[in-house]
Design a protein around this motif. Sequence first.
Motif, PDB file in Angstrom:
ATOM      1  N   ALA A 169       0.822  -1.210   0.000  1.00  0.00           N
ATOM      2  CA  ALA A 169       0.000   0.000   0.000  1.00  0.00           C
ATOM      3  C   ALA A 169       0.856   1.261   0.000  1.00  0.00           C
ATOM      4  N   ARG A 170       1.894   1.290   0.845  1.00  0.00           N
ATOM      5  CA  ARG A 170       2.736   2.478   0.930  1.00  0.00           C
ATOM      6  C   ARG A 170       3.569   2.669  -0.332  1.00  0.00           C
ATOM      7  N   LEU A 171       4.057   1.587  -0.911  1.00  0.00           N
ATOM      8  CA  LEU A 171       4.842   1.705  -2.138  1.00  0.00           C
ATOM      9  C   LEU A 171       3.986   2.230  -3.284  1.00  0.00           C
ATOM     10  N   VAL A 172       2.760   1.776  -3.377  1.00  0.00           N
ATOM     11  CA  VAL A 172       1.851   2.282  -4.413  1.00  0.00           C
ATOM     12  C   VAL A 172       1.565   3.758  -4.174  1.00  0.00           C
ATOM     13  N   GLU A 173       1.306   4.131  -2.932  1.00  0.00           N
ATOM     14  CA  GLU A 173       1.047   5.540  -2.597  1.00  0.00           C
ATOM     15  C   GLU A 173       2.198   6.428  -3.043  1.00  0.00           C
ATOM     16  N   VAL A 174       3.406   6.050  -2.666  1.00  0.00           N
ATOM     17  CA  VAL A 174       4.572   6.888  -2.965  1.00  0.00           C
ATOM     18  C   VAL A 174       4.844   6.926  -4.473  1.00  0.00           C
ATOM     19  N   ALA A 175       4.745   5.781  -5.142  1.00  0.00           N
ATOM     20  CA  ALA A 175       4.992   5.745  -6.592  1.00  0.00           C
ATOM     21  C   ALA A 175       4.004   6.635  -7.332  1.00  0.00           C
ATOM     22  N   ARG A 176       2.746   6.622  -6.920  1.00  0.00           N
ATOM     23  CA  ARG A 176       1.751   7.474  -7.581  1.00  0.00           C
ATOM     24  C   ARG A 176       2.013   8.950  -7.281  1.00  0.00           C
ATOM     25  N   THR A 177       2.422   9.263  -6.068  1.00  0.00           N
ATOM     26  CA  THR A 177       2.710  10.650  -5.711  1.00  0.00           C
ATOM     27  C   THR A 177       3.902  11.190  -6.488  1.00  0.00           C
ATOM     28  N   VAL A 178       4.962  10.388  -6.591  1.00  0.00           N
ATOM     29  CA  VAL A 178       6.160  10.810  -7.310  1.00  0.00           C
ATOM     30  C   VAL A 178       5.885  10.916  -8.807  1.00  0.00           C
ATOM     31  N   GLY A 179       5.155   9.944  -9.357  1.00  0.00           N
ATOM     32  CA  GLY A 179       4.731  10.011 -10.752  1.00  0.00           C
ATOM     33  C   GLY A 179       5.800   9.765 -11.788  1.00  0.00           C
ATOM     34  N   ARG A 180       6.862   9.062 -11.440  1.00  0.00           N
ATOM     35  CA  ARG A 180       7.927   8.803 -12.416  1.00  0.00           C
ATOM     36  C   ARG A 180       7.527   7.733 -13.430  1.00  0.00           C
ATOM     37  N   VAL A 181       6.682   6.800 -13.017  1.00  0.00           N
ATOM     38  CA  VAL A 181       6.306   5.697 -13.898  1.00  0.00           C
ATOM     39  C   VAL A 181       4.792   5.537 -13.898  1.00  0.00           C
ATOM     40  N   PRO A 221      17.231   3.436  -4.873  1.00  0.00           N
ATOM     41  CA  PRO A 221      17.916   4.292  -5.856  1.00  0.00           C
ATOM     42  C   PRO A 221      19.352   3.862  -6.126  1.00  0.00           C
ATOM     43  N   ALA A 222      20.014   3.259  -5.118  1.00  0.00           N
ATOM     44  CA  ALA A 222      21.378   2.759  -5.331  1.00  0.00           C
ATOM     45  C   ALA A 222      21.387   1.605  -6.322  1.00  0.00           C
ATOM     46  N   LEU A 223      20.243   0.942  -6.488  1.00  0.00           N
ATOM     47  CA  LEU A 223      20.098  -0.139  -7.461  1.00  0.00           C
ATOM     48  C   LEU A 223      19.505   0.370  -8.776  1.00  0.00           C
ATOM     49  N   ARG A 224      19.428   1.696  -8.893  1.00  0.00           N
ATOM     50  CA  ARG A 224      18.849   2.378 -10.059  1.00  0.00           C
ATOM     51  C   ARG A 224      17.358   2.111 -10.202  1.00  0.00           C
ATOM     52  N   VAL A 225      16.723   1.866  -9.089  1.00  0.00           N
ATOM     53  CA  VAL A 225      15.262   1.787  -9.048  1.00  0.00           C
ATOM     54  C   VAL A 225      14.809   3.089  -8.407  1.00  0.00           C
ATOM     55  N   ASP A 226      14.504   4.091  -9.239  1.00  0.00           N
ATOM     56  CA  ASP A 226      14.256   5.437  -8.721  1.00  0.00           C
ATOM     57  C   ASP A 226      12.794   5.848  -8.803  1.00  0.00           C
ATOM     58  N   ILE A 227      11.884   4.884  -8.882  1.00  0.00           N
ATOM     59  CA  ILE A 227      10.470   5.220  -9.049  1.00  0.00           C
ATOM     60  C   ILE A 227       9.861   5.825  -7.786  1.00  0.00           C
ATOM     61  N   PHE A 228      10.559   5.717  -6.669  1.00  0.00           N
ATOM     62  CA  PHE A 228      10.058   6.305  -5.422  1.00  0.00           C
ATOM     63  C   PHE A 228      10.858   7.543  -5.022  1.00  0.00           C
ATOM     64  N   LEU A 229      11.768   7.964  -5.870  1.00  0.00           N
ATOM     65  CA  LEU A 229      12.666   9.064  -5.542  1.00  0.00           C
ATOM     66  C   LEU A 229      12.014  10.390  -5.913  1.00  0.00           C
ATOM     67  N   GLU A 230      11.699  11.185  -4.918  1.00  0.00           N
ATOM     68  CA  GLU A 230      11.040  12.467  -5.127  1.00  0.00           C
ATOM     69  C   GLU A 230      12.078  13.537  -5.429  1.00  0.00           C
ATOM     70  N   ASN A 231      12.027  14.087  -6.647  1.00  0.00           N
ATOM     71  CA  ASN A 231      13.009  15.092  -7.048  1.00  0.00           C
ATOM     72  C   ASN A 231      12.457  16.509  -7.006  1.00  0.00           C
ATOM     73  N   THR A 232      11.155  16.665  -6.785  1.00  0.00           N
ATOM     74  CA  THR A 232      10.635  18.019  -6.624  1.00  0.00           C
ATOM     75  C   THR A 232      11.037  18.532  -5.256  1.00  0.00           C
ATOM     76  N   ARG A 233      11.239  19.856  -5.164  1.00  0.00           N
ATOM     77  CA  ARG A 233      11.682  20.466  -3.930  1.00  0.00           C
ATOM     78  C   ARG A 233      10.822  21.693  -3.635  1.00  0.00           C
ATOM     79  N   PRO A 234      10.583  21.978  -2.348  1.00  0.00           N
ATOM     80  CA  PRO A 234       9.840  23.199  -2.022  1.00  0.00           C
ATOM     81  C   PRO A 234      10.635  24.421  -2.433  1.00  0.00           C
ATOM     82  N   GLN A 235       9.922  25.464  -2.826  1.00  0.00           N
ATOM     83  CA  GLN A 235      10.608  26.696  -3.202  1.00  0.00           C
ATOM     84  C   GLN A 235      11.262  27.299  -1.973  1.00  0.00           C
TER      85      GLN A 235
END
Length: 304
Positions: free
Chosen positions: A114-126, A159-173
């Motif tokens: 459940a948490r992995l799906v939540e984060v992946a959808r929020t990040v939106g990389r895939v 991310p160290a395994l190049r699985v970056d679908i949960f890596l949030e790259n947006t940052r607050p202003q």
Amino acid sequence: MTSRPEGRSLELYFIDGRPDGMLTAEVFNWTGHILMAPRTQISAALARKEARHAGAYILLGEQGGKPTAYIGEGDDISLRIKNHDINKDWWNSVVLITSAANNLHKAHAQYLEARLVEVARTVGRVSLDNGNNPARPTLSEAATSNMEGFLDYLFMVLPALRVDIFLENTRPQRNVATTTLAAATPVFELTSTKHGLHATARLEGGEFIVDEGSQARADWESARDEHTYRRLHAELVDAGVLVLDGSHRRFAQSYAFRSPSAAAAVIFGRPANGQVEWKVKGTSTTYKDWEARQIGSASPGEPG
């Protein structure tokens, strides 16, 4: 006094001695265990004992030219993949997430899913092949805290395994008036008179962050359609980071790139050398020259 970030040691074991083959990943003092394998080795992967543990798994691949993932869970991961997900034809690698001592139970696995799906959808990389958002199971307060701690390690390791679908790259202003970093590092800018583009960026925590409000080309313009950054440009459009604003696109959120060149390529819509395209704001000093000065002024033996 600000404490230094606490380091972690990641142990990778390449099972057949090949960097593109099966591998396991573990971190000292973390109970989690990761087994990653290409689809060509799925039989060998599912024959391993950890594949029969309870846990979650991620299928990775492409559909319609877009990166796609499916996230699932099971009491015995190998059975789930054999009975159901082996029939999906788009994936080319799998990540099995279990515990080394096999002490995860069904509710733990459901929580991870459940948490992995939540984060992946929020990040939106895939794009997720999951049909819905699984509900979190009911866990005790202590168990929930433990699973969130488990996920903290997991989001560091993947991310160290190049699985970056949960890596949030947006940052607050950032608030320039209140941050001390503004004085420590310069603002960099990139401009294109021909296309009417202007963008600013900053270095923060080792990341090259393009500021919210910066402009970019509306589309990838280079004929090199296979270029890595073409896909990144498309991902940022799909994720709503780059939004249409007249004839250009605008960064709706600040975004952390892996390099100045990645940022410059996305902004220009073509491959670009960010080392020379980005300049210290208000000067002709390139990022490359600024970086060289920083390296030259670093004290020998000073920790990075």
